[in-house]
Motif scaffolding. Structure first.
Motif, PDB file in Angstrom:
ATOM      1  N   LYS A  56      34.046  90.006 112.812  1.00  0.00           N
ATOM      2  CA  LYS A  56      32.820  89.273 112.487  1.00  0.00           C
ATOM      3  C   LYS A  56      32.136  88.934 113.801  1.00  0.00           C
ATOM      4  O   LYS A  56      32.713  88.267 114.649  1.00  0.00           O
ATOM      5  N   LEU A  57      30.922  89.442 113.979  1.00  0.00           N
ATOM      6  CA  LEU A  57      30.231  89.195 115.241  1.00  0.00           C
ATOM      7  C   LEU A  57      28.888  88.515 115.007  1.00  0.00           C
ATOM      8  O   LEU A  57      27.863  89.182 114.941  1.00  0.00           O
ATOM      9  N   PRO A  58      28.857  87.207 114.875  1.00  0.00           N
ATOM     10  CA  PRO A  58      27.566  86.537 114.749  1.00  0.00           C
ATOM     11  C   PRO A  58      26.736  86.723 116.030  1.00  0.00           C
ATOM     12  O   PRO A  58      27.310  86.969 117.100  1.00  0.00           O
ATOM     13  N   TYR A  59      25.415  86.604 115.910  1.00  0.00           N
ATOM     14  CA  TYR A  59      24.510  86.836 117.039  1.00  0.00           C
ATOM     15  C   TYR A  59      24.911  86.044 118.280  1.00  0.00           C
ATOM     16  O   TYR A  59      24.862  86.539 119.396  1.00  0.00           O
ATOM     17  N   ARG A  65      19.399  76.126 124.395  1.00  0.00           N
ATOM     18  CA  ARG A  65      18.040  75.829 123.953  1.00  0.00           C
ATOM     19  C   ARG A  65      17.039  76.872 124.439  1.00  0.00           C
ATOM     20  O   ARG A  65      15.834  76.682 124.372  1.00  0.00           O
ATOM     21  N   ARG A  66      17.552  77.956 124.989  1.00  0.00           N
ATOM     22  CA  ARG A  66      16.643  78.976 125.502  1.00  0.00           C
ATOM     23  C   ARG A  66      16.157  79.869 124.362  1.00  0.00           C
ATOM     24  O   ARG A  66      16.702  79.837 123.261  1.00  0.00           O
ATOM     25  N   LYS A  67      15.129  80.669 124.692  1.00  0.00           N
ATOM     26  CA  LYS A  67      14.406  81.377 123.646  1.00  0.00           C
ATOM     27  C   LYS A  67      15.290  82.230 122.730  1.00  0.00           C
ATOM     28  O   LYS A  67      15.141  82.217 121.510  1.00  0.00           O
ATOM     29  N   TYR A  68      16.203  82.985 123.334  1.00  0.00           N
ATOM     30  CA  TYR A  68      16.990  83.920 122.524  1.00  0.00           C
ATOM     31  C   TYR A  68      18.448  83.486 122.365  1.00  0.00           C
ATOM     32  O   TYR A  68      19.321  84.304 122.100  1.00  0.00           O
ATOM     33  N   ASP A  69      18.735  82.194 122.546  1.00  0.00           N
ATOM     34  CA  ASP A  69      20.106  81.716 122.410  1.00  0.00           C
ATOM     35  C   ASP A  69      20.611  81.812 120.972  1.00  0.00           C
ATOM     36  O   ASP A  69      21.773  82.115 120.727  1.00  0.00           O
ATOM     37  N   HIS A  70      19.725  81.509 120.023  1.00  0.00           N
ATOM     38  CA  HIS A  70      20.171  81.493 118.624  1.00  0.00           C
ATOM     39  C   HIS A  70      19.439  82.498 117.742  1.00  0.00           C
ATOM     40  O   HIS A  70      19.987  82.939 116.744  1.00  0.00           O
ATOM     41  N   GLU A  71      18.196  82.807 118.100  1.00  0.00           N
ATOM     42  CA  GLU A  71      17.393  83.710 117.269  1.00  0.00           C
ATOM     43  C   GLU A  71      17.224  85.047 117.974  1.00  0.00           C
ATOM     44  O   GLU A  71      16.734  85.080 119.102  1.00  0.00           O
ATOM     45  N   PRO A  72      17.571  86.164 117.339  1.00  0.00           N
ATOM     46  CA  PRO A  72      17.362  87.460 117.975  1.00  0.00           C
ATOM     47  C   PRO A  72      15.865  87.741 118.191  1.00  0.00           C
ATOM     48  O   PRO A  72      15.029  87.191 117.479  1.00  0.00           O
ATOM     49  N   LEU A  86      34.371  85.127 120.523  1.00  0.00           N
ATOM     50  CA  LEU A  86      34.335  86.584 120.654  1.00  0.00           C
ATOM     51  C   LEU A  86      35.728  87.110 121.002  1.00  0.00           C
ATOM     52  O   LEU A  86      36.205  88.090 120.407  1.00  0.00           O
ATOM     53  N   ILE A  87      36.393  86.435 121.949  1.00  0.00           N
ATOM     54  CA  ILE A  87      37.739  86.861 122.354  1.00  0.00           C
ATOM     55  C   ILE A  87      38.688  86.763 121.158  1.00  0.00           C
ATOM     56  O   ILE A  87      39.444  87.693 120.859  1.00  0.00           O
ATOM     57  N   ALA A 130      17.534  90.182 125.665  1.00  0.00           N
ATOM     58  CA  ALA A 130      17.490  89.960 124.220  1.00  0.00           C
ATOM     59  C   ALA A 130      17.608  91.278 123.462  1.00  0.00           C
ATOM     60  O   ALA A 130      18.216  91.337 122.395  1.00  0.00           O
ATOM     61  N   LEU A 131      17.040  92.344 124.034  1.00  0.00           N
ATOM     62  CA  LEU A 131      17.177  93.653 123.397  1.00  0.00           C
ATOM     63  C   LEU A 131      18.610  94.165 123.530  1.00  0.00           C
ATOM     64  O   LEU A 131      19.129  94.827 122.632  1.00  0.00           O
ATOM     65  N   GLY A 132      19.255  93.836 124.651  1.00  0.00           N
ATOM     66  CA  GLY A 132      20.679  94.160 124.808  1.00  0.00           C
ATOM     67  C   GLY A 132      21.502  93.477 123.728  1.00  0.00           C
ATOM     68  O   GLY A 132      22.412  94.074 123.158  1.00  0.00           O
ATOM     69  N   TYR A 133      21.148  92.239 123.421  1.00  0.00           N
ATOM     70  CA  TYR A 133      21.844  91.508 122.355  1.00  0.00           C
ATOM     71  C   TYR A 133      21.551  92.134 121.000  1.00  0.00           C
ATOM     72  O   TYR A 133      22.442  92.302 120.173  1.00  0.00           O
ATOM     73  N   LEU A 134      20.276  92.470 120.780  1.00  0.00           N
ATOM     74  CA  LEU A 134      19.866  93.019 119.491  1.00  0.00           C
ATOM     75  C   LEU A 134      20.631  94.294 119.166  1.00  0.00           C
ATOM     76  O   LEU A 134      21.057  94.516 118.041  1.00  0.00           O
ATOM     77  N   TYR A 135      20.792  95.133 120.199  1.00  0.00           N
ATOM     78  CA  TYR A 135      21.492  96.398 119.975  1.00  0.00           C
ATOM     79  C   TYR A 135      22.976  96.311 120.314  1.00  0.00           C
ATOM     80  O   TYR A 135      23.657  97.334 120.418  1.00  0.00           O
ATOM     81  N   GLN A 136      23.476  95.094 120.503  1.00  0.00           N
ATOM     82  CA  GLN A 136      24.891  94.852 120.801  1.00  0.00           C
ATOM     83  C   GLN A 136      25.401  95.778 121.913  1.00  0.00           C
ATOM     84  O   GLN A 136      26.396  96.493 121.750  1.00  0.00           O
TER      85      GLN A 136
END
Lengths: 182, 231
Positions: free
Chosen positions: A173-176, B217-224, A158-159, B112-118
């Motif tokens: 580019k900001l991957p999840y 390996r947590r729920k929202y680590d890789h999948e939104p 990110l940085i 996770a919603l914070g991540y979803l909406y960046q």
């Protein structure tokens, strides 16, 4: 055209965000091609020697020195970035927010279960010491901050992405996976 | 006789049974509308407002509004996305949500919603309210710093006689969800597990069970959040 100038500092932080800057690994060689470092713990320059383009702030403001350093960054940098949770929301130091400062100091230096050596019950009071603020402030509540990179620490990718985008003007580019609050 | 009705979400033709709440109908049609207080199988109450959509120019909560024939629902418009983001930001600043030190981090629905909406930084100033942690129960820790008063625990954690183990105390901005002192003693392991699972944030934690899933390996680590809803 000369290279953009970069400055960094750690206020009430743990230097973890700076470690994360180093986590860009070998890209650090590209970084020194892209930018010139000024005041920063990375090169140990203590004072601003020229106008700076990008200032990176780690940590929030917990004492008068933090505020002074932050204000000098605002004065000397065209763009300021809050790096990490502490700069953005106070982070772990802000756990003391809401607890009166007297209670915090008492717990740390007089009444706490691990305090044994302070027999004369002295609170730190040297003039050289910065004054603690009533609470820990996010940086953007003290000065204007232009960009925010969350994370504890912010991911190195990110940085890197943010810095490169800022310097080159290319889209980010900001991957999840790179935006995380922990 | 079929009870199926037709409606549109973001101009996409959808079908659902009459009387279905919009959020459930959207899910059946492969469209994710974010929720926080809402839970499948529990009577919706529309308290968090995160599921806000626009119907006929009016903002409504999709968890409490049933679909109607020919209804046109807007969900993904930038304006609505920003309203949802602002609600999430409001929830973040009105409690003490220290993600780095939270046991639920990585599996937290609010985060996770914070991540979803960046959400890079909330647009509102932090409140830093003084809240307490109640660790008096033998089974759980109730951290009021993180509670968003969604009522999920009140609605789902009940004894055999249907009495809720959790309840609201006080009113207005001083409202808090507390564990009943007497009923709380009867809490079983299963109830504690369920309470922690149902809590969308890290306000209900089972004792001796913090940080048990590795980062990555947590729920929202890789999948939104919401990414499992697909046709």
């Amino acid at each position: 055209m000369s290279k953009p100038v970069l400055a960094t500092t750690s206020l009430a932080g743990c230097f973890g965000c700076h470690m994360s800057i180093l986590d860009i690994d070998e890209r650090i060689l590209q970084l020194i091609e892209l930018v010139e470092f000024n005041k920063s713990p990375v090169d140990d320059i203590k004072t601003f020697t020229k106008p700076v383009d990008i200032g990176i702030i780690e940590g929030g403001c917990c004492n008068s020195e933090n505020v002074e350093v932050l204000r000098s960054f605002r004065k000397n940098c065209r763009i300021l970035i809050s790096l990490g949770e502490c700069a953005i929301m106070g982070g772990l130091p802000a756990l003391r927010n809401g607890i009166p400062i007297e209670e915090c100091l008492h717990e740390a230096y007089i009444g706490g279960p691990t305090v044994q050596l302070n027999k004369s019950h002295i609170l730190p009071n040297d003039d050289e010491l910065p004054m603690l603020l009533d609470r820990v402030y996010p940086c953007h509540e003290i000065v204007k901050i232009d960009y925010f990179l969350p994370g504890c620490p912010p991911r190195a990718d990110l940085i890197w992405e943010a810095l490169v985008a800022l310097i080159t003007g290319d889209p980010m580019k900001l991957p999840y996976e790179v935006i995380k609050f922990d | 006789m079929s009870n199926l009705i037709k409606f549109k979400i973001d101009n996409k033709e959808c079908m659902a049974e009459k009387g279905t709440y919009i959020v459930d109908a959207a899910r059946e049609n492969g469209i994710y509308i974010p929720t926080l207080c809402n839970m499948p199988g529990v009577k919706p109450k529309g308290s968090c407002r995160v599921c806000t959509v626009k119907i006929n120019g009016r903002l409504m909560t999709s968890c409490t509004t049933p679909v109607a024939d020919g209804m046109e629902i807007e969900s993904s418009a930038a304006e609505i996305q920003d309203i949802r983001k602002s609600i999430i930001e409001l929830i973040f600043v009105s409690g003490n949500h220290f993600c780095p030190s939270c046991e639920k981090s990585g599996s937290c629905e609010l985060q996770a919603l914070g991540y979803l909406y960046q959400m890079m930084v909330p647009r509102f100033p932090y409140d830093f309210p003084l809240r307490k942690v109640d660790a008096s129960s033998p089974k759980i820790i109730k951290d009021q710093n993180r509670c968003i008063q969604c009522k999920r625990c009140i609605k789902t954690i009940k004894d055999e006689q249907g009495r809720s183990l959790f309840a609201f105390r006080n009113r207005g901005h001083r409202i808090e969800v507390v564990l009943d002192k007497e009923l709380g003693l009867m809490m079983t392991e299963e109830m504690a597990d369920l309470a922690m699972k149902n809590c969308p944030v890290g306000s209900i934690l089972k004792k001796e069970k913090g940080f048990d899933i590795a980062i990555g390996r947590r729920k929202y680590d890789h999948e939104p959040i919401g990414s499992t809803i697909k046709l």
